[in-house]
Design an enzyme around this catalytic site. Structure first.
Site, PDB file in Angstrom:
ATOM      1  CG  ASP A   1       1.376   8.725  -0.907  1.00 47.94           C
ATOM      2  OD1 ASP A   1       1.679   9.877  -1.273  1.00 47.94           O
ATOM      3  OD2 ASP A   1       0.889   8.457   0.201  1.00 47.94           O
TER       4      ASP A   1
ATOM      5  NE  ARG B   1       0.171  11.727   0.428  1.00 48.54           N
ATOM      6  CZ  ARG B   1      -0.722  11.286   1.308  1.00 48.54           C
ATOM      7  NH1 ARG B   1      -1.506  12.147   1.937  1.00 48.54           N
ATOM      8  NH2 ARG B   1      -0.825   9.996   1.558  1.00 48.54           N
TER       9      ARG B   1
ATOM     10  CD  GLN C   1      -8.426  11.525   7.574  1.00 50.54           C
ATOM     11  OE1 GLN C   1      -7.831  11.906   6.567  1.00 50.54           O
ATOM     12  NE2 GLN C   1      -8.046  10.448   8.235  1.00 50.54           N
TER      13      GLN C   1
ATOM     14  NE  ARG D   1      -3.984   8.036  -1.486  1.00 51.99           N
ATOM     15  CZ  ARG D   1      -4.585   6.888  -1.788  1.00 51.99           C
ATOM     16  NH1 ARG D   1      -4.134   6.146  -2.778  1.00 51.99           N
ATOM     17  NH2 ARG D   1      -5.631   6.485  -1.109  1.00 51.99           N
TER      18      ARG D   1
ATOM     19  CB  THR E   1      -7.812   4.471  -4.285  1.00 51.97           C
ATOM     20  OG1 THR E   1      -7.383   3.608  -3.235  1.00 51.97           O
ATOM     21  CG2 THR E   1      -9.270   4.815  -4.079  1.00 51.97           C
TER      22      THR E   1
END
Length: 227
Positions: free
Chosen positions: A154, A156, A98, A122, A142
């Site tokens: 997550d 973030r 990516q 993350r 995950t």
């Protein structure tokens, strides 16, 4: 001993900050040297600029190419650090491909920005990320692996992204991402996401389940070949 080392390091830092020199006839201190430079890459020449986040002590990076003041939304990728994928070419995720694809897309357009945020795993950090890998090797997906460690799926935060974009003069973006939630988070911090473009690359047998979990449990929009 450790106290002596820390004390010595502190004195060195203080001395370094007092160092002055002349460059092209201008007297400067070390603190006045911009943390910005050219970055030639296989996709062309970018400009690299470092942003220090005082709350976390982390250094984040903006890679830019071209003029940031054009009439169209700026092509942008917000990329969270992934040591295993970005540096070691891990096939467990799609992060490395990516990042590479985003750089190529920006180079092809001749204009855009990549925000490289130091939010490994993350946002849970490298140590916990590898612990999560171990749980995944035992059969956890995950998302569950993070939760089993008592961590968010997550963690973030994109507040620093808005600060970085404001500093480089960007307000409207075309976001390269498969994650609609990322667009919503960026909007919350004042970034106008005019469009979101998918970035589906690096799909393989080693990360198919990982990506499927993103789709089924985390709301990512990924269309696999053959679907």
């Amino acid at each position: 001993f450790s106290r002596e080392v820390r004390s010595s390091s502190s004195r060195c830092t203080q001395i370094l900050r007092r160092v002055q020199f002349h460059y092209r006839g201008v007297r400067m201190s070390v603190d006045e040297v911009p943390s910005e430079a050219r970055l030639p890459t296989e996709h062309g020449e970018f400009n690299i600029r470092v942003f220090h986040e005082s709350d976390t002590g982390l250094d984040h990076v903006a890679l830019t190419m071209g003029d940031m003041t054009g009439p169209d939304p700026v092509l942008m990728r917000v990329h969270s650090e992934c040591l295993t994928g970005d540096a070691f070419g891990s096939l467990r995720c799609d992060c490395g491909p990516q990042l590479d694809a985003a750089m190529k897309a920006i180079a092809d357009k001749g204009w855009g920005v990549i925000l490289y945020l130091r939010q490994e795993g993350r946002g849970i950090g490298l140590h916990a990320k590898i612990q999560a890998y171990h749980l995944q090797d035992q059969g956890a997906d995950t998302l569950d692996a993070n939760l089993m460690l008592g961590l968010p799926g997550d963690a973030r935060n994109y507040r620093i992204a808005s600060t970085m974009l404001e500093a480089i003069g960007v307000s409207d973006v075309c976001l390269l991402s498969n994650n609609p939630d990322k667009a919503e988070q960026l909007e919350k911090y004042g970034i106008s996401v005019v469009e979101r473009m998918p970035l589906v690359v690096g799909v393989g047998s080693s990360n198919r389940d990982y990506l499927q979990t993103k789709v089924e449990r985390m709301g990512h929009k990924i269309k696999f070949n053959g679907d």
